[in-house]
Design a protein around this motif. Structure first.
Motif, PDB file in Angstrom:
ATOM      1  N   ASP A   1     -19.280  -8.857  -0.598  1.00 20.89           N
ATOM      2  CA  ASP A   1     -19.367  -8.818  -2.059  1.00 20.89           C
ATOM      3  C   ASP A   1     -18.302  -7.892  -2.619  1.00 20.89           C
ATOM      4  OD1 ASP A   1     -22.577  -9.654  -3.012  1.00 20.89           O
ATOM      5  OD2 ASP A   1     -22.096  -9.367  -0.912  1.00 20.89           O
ATOM      6  N   PHE A   2     -17.707  -8.276  -3.723  1.00 17.07           N
ATOM      7  CA  PHE A   2     -16.928  -7.331  -4.521  1.00 17.07           C
ATOM      8  C   PHE A   2     -17.884  -6.577  -5.442  1.00 17.07           C
ATOM      9  CE2 PHE A   2     -13.188 -10.170  -3.731  1.00 17.07           C
ATOM     10  CZ  PHE A   2     -12.327  -9.190  -3.236  1.00 17.07           C
ATOM     11  N   PRO A   3     -17.457  -5.430  -5.988  1.00 12.84           N
ATOM     12  CA  PRO A   3     -18.327  -4.739  -6.945  1.00 12.84           C
ATOM     13  C   PRO A   3     -18.708  -5.594  -8.141  1.00 12.84           C
ATOM     14  CG  PRO A   3     -16.572  -3.270  -6.211  1.00 12.84           C
ATOM     15  CD  PRO A   3     -16.243  -4.635  -5.674  1.00 12.84           C
ATOM     16  N   THR A   4     -17.825  -6.494  -8.561  1.00 11.04           N
ATOM     17  CA  THR A   4     -18.123  -7.396  -9.671  1.00 11.04           C
ATOM     18  C   THR A   4     -18.937  -8.575  -9.173  1.00 11.04           C
ATOM     19  OG1 THR A   4     -16.076  -6.812 -10.817  1.00 11.04           O
ATOM     20  CG2 THR A   4     -17.135  -8.877 -11.465  1.00 11.04           C
ATOM     21  N   GLU A   5     -20.098  -8.754  -9.752  1.00  8.88           N
ATOM     22  CA  GLU A   5     -20.969  -9.844  -9.324  1.00  8.88           C
ATOM     23  C   GLU A   5     -20.278 -11.184  -9.537  1.00  8.88           C
ATOM     24  OE1 GLU A   5     -25.681 -11.031  -9.737  1.00  8.88           O
ATOM     25  OE2 GLU A   5     -24.638 -10.205 -11.477  1.00  8.88           O
ATOM     26  N   GLY A   6     -20.457 -12.081  -8.586  1.00 10.91           N
ATOM     27  CA  GLY A   6     -19.857 -13.401  -8.691  1.00 10.91           C
ATOM     28  C   GLY A   6     -18.533 -13.537  -7.984  1.00 10.91           C
ATOM     29  N   LEU A   7     -17.994 -12.428  -7.466  1.00 15.15           N
ATOM     30  CA  LEU A   7     -16.726 -12.448  -6.728  1.00 15.15           C
ATOM     31  C   LEU A   7     -16.985 -11.983  -5.296  1.00 15.15           C
ATOM     32  CD1 LEU A   7     -14.278 -10.930  -9.374  1.00 15.15           C
ATOM     33  CD2 LEU A   7     -14.740 -13.347  -8.900  1.00 15.15           C
ATOM     34  N   TYR A   8     -16.431 -12.730  -4.325  1.00 17.85           N
ATOM     35  CA  TYR A   8     -16.726 -12.483  -2.922  1.00 17.85           C
ATOM     36  C   TYR A   8     -15.438 -12.574  -2.113  1.00 17.85           C
ATOM     37  CZ  TYR A   8     -21.163 -13.656  -5.033  1.00 17.85           C
ATOM     38  OH  TYR A   8     -22.236 -13.695  -5.892  1.00 17.85           O
ATOM     39  N   LEU A   9     -15.472 -12.036  -0.906  1.00 14.68           N
ATOM     40  CA  LEU A   9     -14.285 -12.015  -0.059  1.00 14.68           C
ATOM     41  C   LEU A   9     -14.661 -12.362   1.363  1.00 14.68           C
ATOM     42  CD1 LEU A   9     -13.311  -8.351   0.882  1.00 14.68           C
ATOM     43  CD2 LEU A   9     -15.458  -8.917  -0.212  1.00 14.68           C
ATOM     44  N   CYS A  10     -13.688 -12.822   2.134  1.00 13.12           N
ATOM     45  CA  CYS A  10     -13.955 -13.142   3.537  1.00 13.12           C
ATOM     46  C   CYS A  10     -12.650 -13.298   4.287  1.00 13.12           C
ATOM     47  CB  CYS A  10     -14.801 -14.407   3.670  1.00 13.12           C
ATOM     48  SG  CYS A  10     -14.026 -15.899   3.016  1.00 13.12           S
ATOM     49  N   GLY A  11     -12.775 -13.297   5.613  1.00 11.27           N
ATOM     50  CA  GLY A  11     -11.624 -13.495   6.472  1.00 11.27           C
ATOM     51  C   GLY A  11     -10.728 -12.273   6.534  1.00 11.27           C
ATOM     52  N   MET A  12      -9.484 -12.496   6.938  1.00 11.84           N
ATOM     53  CA  MET A  12      -8.573 -11.374   7.145  1.00 11.84           C
ATOM     54  C   MET A  12      -8.055 -10.774   5.851  1.00 11.84           C
ATOM     55  SD  MET A  12      -6.629 -11.604  10.734  1.00 11.84           S
ATOM     56  CE  MET A  12      -5.495 -12.949  10.476  1.00 11.84           C
ATOM     57  N   ALA A  13      -8.377 -11.377   4.723  1.00  9.97           N
ATOM     58  CA  ALA A  13      -8.079 -10.713   3.449  1.00  9.97           C
ATOM     59  C   ALA A  13      -8.925  -9.457   3.310  1.00  9.97           C
ATOM     60  CB  ALA A  13      -8.363 -11.663   2.285  1.00  9.97           C
TER      61      ALA A  13
ATOM     62  N   LEU B   1     -12.385 -15.057  -2.430  1.00 11.76           N
ATOM     63  CA  LEU B   1     -10.993 -14.808  -2.059  1.00 11.76           C
ATOM     64  C   LEU B   1     -10.896 -14.803  -0.536  1.00 11.76           C
ATOM     65  CD1 LEU B   1      -9.895 -12.067  -4.630  1.00 11.76           C
ATOM     66  CD2 LEU B   1      -9.994 -14.557  -4.860  1.00 11.76           C
ATOM     67  N   ALA B   2     -10.158 -15.760  -0.012  1.00 16.00           N
ATOM     68  CA  ALA B   2     -10.013 -15.923   1.436  1.00 16.00           C
ATOM     69  C   ALA B   2      -8.543 -16.155   1.758  1.00 16.00           C
ATOM     70  CB  ALA B   2     -10.864 -17.098   1.930  1.00 16.00           C
ATOM     71  N   THR B   3      -7.710 -15.254   1.277  1.00 19.58           N
ATOM     72  CA  THR B   3      -6.257 -15.468   1.307  1.00 19.58           C
ATOM     73  C   THR B   3      -5.601 -15.052   2.611  1.00 19.58           C
ATOM     74  OG1 THR B   3      -6.063 -13.355   0.139  1.00 19.58           O
ATOM     75  CG2 THR B   3      -5.946 -15.355  -1.174  1.00 19.58           C
ATOM     76  N   GLY B   4      -6.389 -14.550   3.564  1.00 18.73           N
ATOM     77  CA  GLY B   4      -5.846 -14.252   4.875  1.00 18.73           C
ATOM     78  C   GLY B   4      -4.985 -13.012   4.911  1.00 18.73           C
ATOM     79  N   ALA B   5      -4.237 -12.885   5.986  1.00 17.29           N
ATOM     80  CA  ALA B   5      -3.339 -11.749   6.188  1.00 17.29           C
ATOM     81  C   ALA B   5      -2.111 -12.264   6.925  1.00 17.29           C
ATOM     82  CB  ALA B   5      -4.043 -10.649   6.985  1.00 17.29           C
ATOM     83  N   ALA B   6      -1.171 -11.379   7.195  1.00 17.43           N
ATOM     84  CA  ALA B   6       0.084 -11.781   7.829  1.00 17.43           C
ATOM     85  C   ALA B   6       0.319 -10.952   9.084  1.00 17.43           C
ATOM     86  CB  ALA B   6       1.245 -11.617   6.855  1.00 17.43           C
ATOM     87  N   GLU B   7       1.160 -11.474   9.953  1.00 20.73           N
ATOM     88  CA  GLU B   7       1.550 -10.725  11.146  1.00 20.73           C
ATOM     89  C   GLU B   7       2.648  -9.735  10.777  1.00 20.73           C
ATOM     90  OE1 GLU B   7       3.124 -11.597  15.709  1.00 20.73           O
ATOM     91  OE2 GLU B   7       3.641 -12.973  14.081  1.00 20.73           O
ATOM     92  N   TYR B   8       2.536  -8.528  11.261  1.00 29.12           N
ATOM     93  CA  TYR B   8       3.590  -7.537  11.037  1.00 29.12           C
ATOM     94  C   TYR B   8       4.861  -7.988  11.728  1.00 29.12           C
ATOM     95  CZ  TYR B   8       6.305  -3.253  11.580  1.00 29.12           C
ATOM     96  OH  TYR B   8       7.314  -2.324  11.578  1.00 29.12           O
ATOM     97  N   ARG B   9       5.966  -7.933  11.015  1.00 27.09           N
ATOM     98  CA  ARG B   9       7.260  -8.312  11.587  1.00 27.09           C
ATOM     99  C   ARG B   9       8.056  -7.042  11.879  1.00 27.09           C
ATOM    100  NH1 ARG B   9       6.581 -12.934  13.542  1.00 27.09           N
ATOM    101  NH2 ARG B   9       8.848 -13.206  13.673  1.00 27.09           N
ATOM    102  N   PRO B  10       8.289  -6.736  13.163  1.00 29.18           N
ATOM    103  CA  PRO B  10       9.008  -5.501  13.504  1.00 29.18           C
ATOM    104  C   PRO B  10      10.388  -5.463  12.865  1.00 29.18           C
ATOM    105  CG  PRO B  10       8.012  -6.497  15.448  1.00 29.18           C
ATOM    106  CD  PRO B  10       7.896  -7.504  14.344  1.00 29.18           C
ATOM    107  N   ARG B  11      10.753  -4.280  12.449  1.00 28.46           N
ATOM    108  CA  ARG B  11      12.065  -4.094  11.805  1.00 28.46           C
ATOM    109  C   ARG B  11      12.994  -3.350  12.773  1.00 28.46           C
ATOM    110  NH1 ARG B  11       8.427  -2.981   7.268  1.00 28.46           N
ATOM    111  NH2 ARG B  11       8.413  -0.785   7.868  1.00 28.46           N
TER     112      ARG B  11
END
Length: 1009
Positions: free
Chosen positions: A886-898, A698-708
């Motif tokens: 690594d995620f706790p579940t084997e076979g699932l991994y993460l990277c980047g700003m996600a 999972l490498a879905t990134g992140a977003a910039e905060y948009r001031p309100r």
């Protein structure tokens, strides 16, 4: 020897130089991926600096308890050869086929013969300073560096050893050979990873702090050893001068960091956080202690760091925004007098019992010789020169750098870079994968089905982590009287290489057919002990674990007697269950050799390429129509790199790669299956297709905060974000601007988003420098809370100040404000705590340093893949330090700003690391099924089907012909949901059967039979 695409020979072996936590990670990754590994360490044992630490931030996990299983895994790995006392001499040849010459220093002890008994050490009459304890204790001339050292063998320090035969006569194994000679060997490898660790700044170069003059001025690493249960004082925090508990402790930051005059202008990145940890842990040891931290900034920039810093504040750690000018010893008391500039003006002198110097990190000793031998270049600070947007690559092809060799960093970043370097090596040597490796072979399992229970109970002191609270000998004594127990034993460290071997030996000697170990968390330690059982010929399911550290010692530190009674309850419950444990047979299932990568930004594309280049097909899913993610909006990096050139390169390589299928404009609809064979439904327009894959990243990134509406954003055209300013700068649309005021921490470090967004300070400095490049006359003011320009970013922060950028700190309780002036200009008001005055700054542009927030779809993806999120909404890794991708579940991994906010270079490294971790699973070819899966008693099952909808893995189904529910074993993950739901008791979870649970209850109630 295999051949690559160019028909050049490729050796299926790699060499890792340096066996700290980074080197160990790289070696294990490569060994698991089917490559032969030589792990080279100059010291007598592996483990590096992490072995010296007490706790690790931000979780306060015991450092050695976390590291020890890795040490044993390394030593036992069939594809990893550990070479201690060894140094690199030269590297000849080309990528894929290097000839590496090593020098192996004489140990004077035969590792194969040494039993680690310690008789030689007891007989040795010579004592010298102990380097492991940073000079706070003494060791013998024949020594083992630390209790859990791997290899578990002694070594002789011949520099301090005269012609003495006491140890030789005491060694019954005949392991000591005083006539050993240094030797040189040459090995063939395809690539190298260099990760030699680091040294600490020598505080004697800053005599104003009194180190070496006053005994109660200690270094940060000395203080770490003082806190450690295995340290010179057994974890009892006392002053070196008189053994008295300190009442007031001062921590001085940036000793050997951010020091231009001393040649270390960079920030050492870890000091702020290890000081916060040490202050918090000191209060655990001495609840009445007062602690003060003297600093310029608090750089709590990592994942979970800001929360830990706030915890330190809440627990009474006092932070003083001032640097110490002098440290003097008070007459008669040996207390220390610290002189510093008060924020309101003038100087203050304050008295403390103990002073701790937070030392900066510098390149390890001998790095220049190492670089010369391996043929790579160093930067101006003596660290490896690497490519910013292709991290880990040195100036010599086939030689990769990792860990602190590339710059100061914490353990997670070191582990990530190690796996990333392993990915680069693995893709080079992929044609030779498996050519030089072996599989671990266990002896046949004993059939214990007809044997009466013969239980061995092993209880661990864990140094003082458990032993200082729980009466371990008493538990061992009581356990000996329990039904079925035939052997009991206590260990100082049960997870050490020697102890694991002794447990296996006791199984064989005493014909044990059940084993109970009471030690630290089963999360990291149970697999280690179960592996030991397999080596002794026992089924791993004949093992039961008791968590004495987390469940007893750590939570009942102030109640040792009651803690011991609770420990006794847990031990006898475990023994009660162990009597009914049964062997569980597993089966092997094939792994689908394909990967799914979700997210097509820099991280996702990097991960996809790292996998496909190693021969594993990839399906890359991106929800937008274009690949690139946040990279599309990035014009330059702080160091001057060109992200758009990187984007072009990544996109072209991904789209042309025959092993990568790109699905843009696509989303994940559903996820099923199991590790090694996931089935994911991907929607692309009106079409839905199923993809079968063995792993997912999972490498879905992140977003910039948009001031309100904050600071007039959206209400005034002169208020923009840093990202918007970067776009204008790149387009040349900043003419006529006289003054720019930047406000940091907008949408970060607040009540709703309490974390630091990590990249904002660097982005502000980058844009400020760009403005000054366009016109030196543009006035730039940066309003900040802490300038978190960690590592080599510090040099750009200094450069910005030299260019005239004005940095003004503000406090969170007096936030800046923005208003429109009468002339249409903007007016920024801010309180300067140094001047103790309110400032009014006219501005043509107000630029907001907005934070990083999780993607809106992160929660849905977490639900689909059944992976956890942090409270802030980022994906949560399996372990903050040693399993950061690594995620706790084997076979699932993460990277980047996600995963968390990070720079582009850090995202690329983490993507390569995630790919490498995925390869370690894909390269196996097959996986062993779970041991605690559910079984169904057909005599009791009514086929009601209640179990079917409660199973989150789709492993349950009603067999209509037989009228019973069945379990698909390959899908079952052993969660137990169906067992809880079954109204007839027909479902039983192996290892947690009703009879076993009732036996535990009976045991604690005193009803054992």
């Amino acid at each position: 020897m295999a051949r690559g695409n160019g028909e050049a020979p490729v050796v299926g072996a790699a060499m890792v130089i340096g066996a700290g936590v980074g080197g160990i990670q790289a070696a294990l990754d490569l060994g698991d991926a089917g490559l032969k590994v030589y792990l080279v360490e100059r010291q007598p044992a592996i483990g590096g600096r992490m072995a010296q630490l007490d706790k690790t931030f931000p979780t306060n996990d015991c450092s050695m308890c976390t590291l020890a299983p890795r040490l044993v895994d390394c030593d036992r790995h069939p594809n990893v050869t550990v070479l201690t006392g060894t140094e690199l001499r030269s590297v000849r040849g080309e990528v894929g086929n290097f000839k590496v010459r090593l020098r192996r220093r004489a140990r004077y002890v035969d590792i194969e013969k040494c039993k680690g008994c310690g008789d030689c050490e007891a007989a040795c009459p010579i004592e010298v300073v102990d380097e492991f304890d940073e000079g706070l204790s003494r060791r013998k001339a024949i020594f083992r560096p630390y209790a859990q050292a791997v290899p578990n063998a002694f070594a002789i320090d011949m520099l301090h050893c005269p012609e003495c035969v006491e140890c030789t006569e005491a060694c019954t194994a005949g392991a000591i050979d005083p006539f050993m000679w240094d030797t040189e060997v040459e090995l063939s490898v395809g690539a190298l990873i260099v990760s030699p660790g680091y040294d600490l700044f020598d505080p004697r170069q800053r005599p104003e702090f009194g180190y070496g003059q006053y005994p109660n001025v200690v270094t940060s690493l000395q203080f770490e050893r003082m806190l450690s249960a295995s340290g010179p004082t057994g974890g009892h925090l006392v002053r070196p001068s008189d053994g008295r508990e300190p009442r007031r402790i001062a921590f001085i930051q940036c000793v050997g960091s951010r020091d231009v005059a001393g040649g270390q202008e960079y920030c050492s990145a870890v000091c702020c956080m290890y000081t916060a940890k040490q202050a918090v842990v000191a209060a655990e040891h001495l609840p009445e202690v007062e602690t003060a931290v003297f600093c310029a900034d608090v750089r709590a920039f990592g994942k979970g760091f800001e929360g830990y810093y706030r915890r330190a504040l809440e627990q009474g750690v006092r932070y003083v925004r001032s640097l110490i000018s002098t440290v003097k010893e008070a007459p008669h008391s040996r207390n220390l007098l610290l002189r510093y500039h008060a924020p309101g003006g003038g100087y203050v002198e304050e008295e403390f019992d103990l002073v701790v110097l937070a030392l900066g990190l510098r390149p390890a000793a001998g790095v220049r010789d190492l670089a010369r031998a391996a043929g790579f270049a160093l930067n101006e600070y003596g660290f490896a020169e690497t490519w910013e947007l292709y991290p880990g690559l040195t100036s010599r092809p086939g030689v990769f750098a990792g860990g602190v060799l590339t710059g100061p960093k914490d353990i997670p970043e070191t582990v990530v870079e190690a796996s990333a370097a392993a990915a680069n090596v693995s893709r080079l040597l992929a044609p030779a994968r498996g050519s030089l490796t072996a599989r671990k072979v266990y002896p046949p399992e004993r059939d214990v089905s007809r044997e009466e229970p013969r239980i061995g109970v092993f209880v661990c002191h864990c140094g003082l982590n458990i032993g200082s609270v729980v009466d371990v000998p008493e538990l061992v004594r009581r356990a000996a009287g329990l039904p079925g127990v035939v052997w009991t034993e206590e260990f100082l460290f049960a997870c050490s290489q020697d102890s694991i071997g002794r447990i296996a030996e006791r199984v064989r000697e005493q014909d044990l057919n059940r084993v109970v170990v009471a030690s630290c968390t089963p999360r990291t330690h149970a697999p280690l002990f179960q592996s030991g059982l397999r080596e002794a010929g026992l089924n791993p399911s004949l093992y039961e674990h008791v968590n004495l550290r987390e469940h007893v010692a750590w939570v009942h530190r102030q109640e040792p007697e009651r803690a011991t009674e609770k420990g006794w309850d847990l031990v006898r419950m475990a023994v009660g269950k162990a009597r009914l444990l049964k062997p569980v047979t597993t089966r092997l299932t094939p792994v689908e050799p394909r990967a799914l990568v979700v997210g097509g930004g820099a991280a996702g594309m990097t991960a996809a390429l790292a996998l496909a280049d190693q021969g594993f097909p990839v399906t890359l899913v991106e929800r937008d129509q274009l690949l690139g993610g946040n990279l599309l909006r990035l014009a330059r990096t702080l160091a001057g790199g060109d992200p758009q050139a990187l984007l072009f390169d990544l996109t072209a390589r991904v789209e042309r790669h025959p092993g990568i299928e790109v699905l843009t404009g696509s989303t994940v609809d559903a996820v099923g299956g199991y590790t090694g064979r996931f089935r994911t439904l991907v929607r692309q327009g009106d079409m839905v297709r199923e993809i079968t894959h063995g792993v997912a990243i999972l490498a879905t990134g992140a977003a910039e905060y948009r001031p309100r509406g904050e600071y007039l954003y959206g209400a005034h055209p002169g208020v923009i974000t840093q990202t918007e300013l970067e776009g204008r700068l790149n387009a040349g649309r900043v003419r006529g601007v006289g003054r720019v005021v930047m406000i940091q921490c907008v949408g970060s470090r607040d009540g709703e988003r309490p974390y630091c967004s990590r990249v904002c300070c660097g982005q502000a400095v980058k844009n400020a420098l760009h403005l000054k490049e366009l016109s030196p006359r543009i006035g730039v003011v940066v309003l900040y809370r802490d300038m978190r320009t960690y590592g080599f970013q510090e040099r750009y922060y200094r450069r910005a100040r030299e260019k005239g950028v004005l940095f003004i700190r503000y406090d969170s309780d007096r936030m800046p404000s923005v208003a429109e002036g009468g002339d249409g200009k903007l007016v920024v008001r801010a309180y300067d705590p140094v001047l103790e005055a309110e400032l009014a700054l006219d501005a043509d542009l107000v630029v907001l340093g907005t934070g990083v927030v999780p993607r809106p779809d992160a929660q849905e993806l977490a639900r689909l893949f059944r992976v956890p999120l942090t409270p802030e909404g980022f994906f949560a890794e399996a372990h903050a330090k040693l399993r950061p991708v690594d995620f706790p579940t084997e076979g699932l991994y993460l990277c980047g700003m996600a995963h968390a906010p990070k720079t582009l270079s850090e995202s690329i490294s983490q993507a390569q690391a995630a790919a490498m971790r995925a390869v370690t699973l894909l390269a196996r070819g097959e996986l062993e099924s779970e041991r605690n899966i559910v079984t169904v008693d057909p005599e009791r099952c009514t086929g009601c089907g209640i179990c079917v909808p409660v199973c989150p893995y789709g492993a349950r189904e009603v067999d209509r012909e037989r009228g019973i529910s069945v379990v698909h074993e390959v899908l079952c993950r052993g969660c137990g949901s169906c067992v809880a739901a079954c109204p007839s008791g027909a479902c039983q979870q192996q290892g947690f059967e009703d009879g076993q649970i009732f036996a535990m209850i009976d045991a604690v109630l005193g009803c054992e039979v």
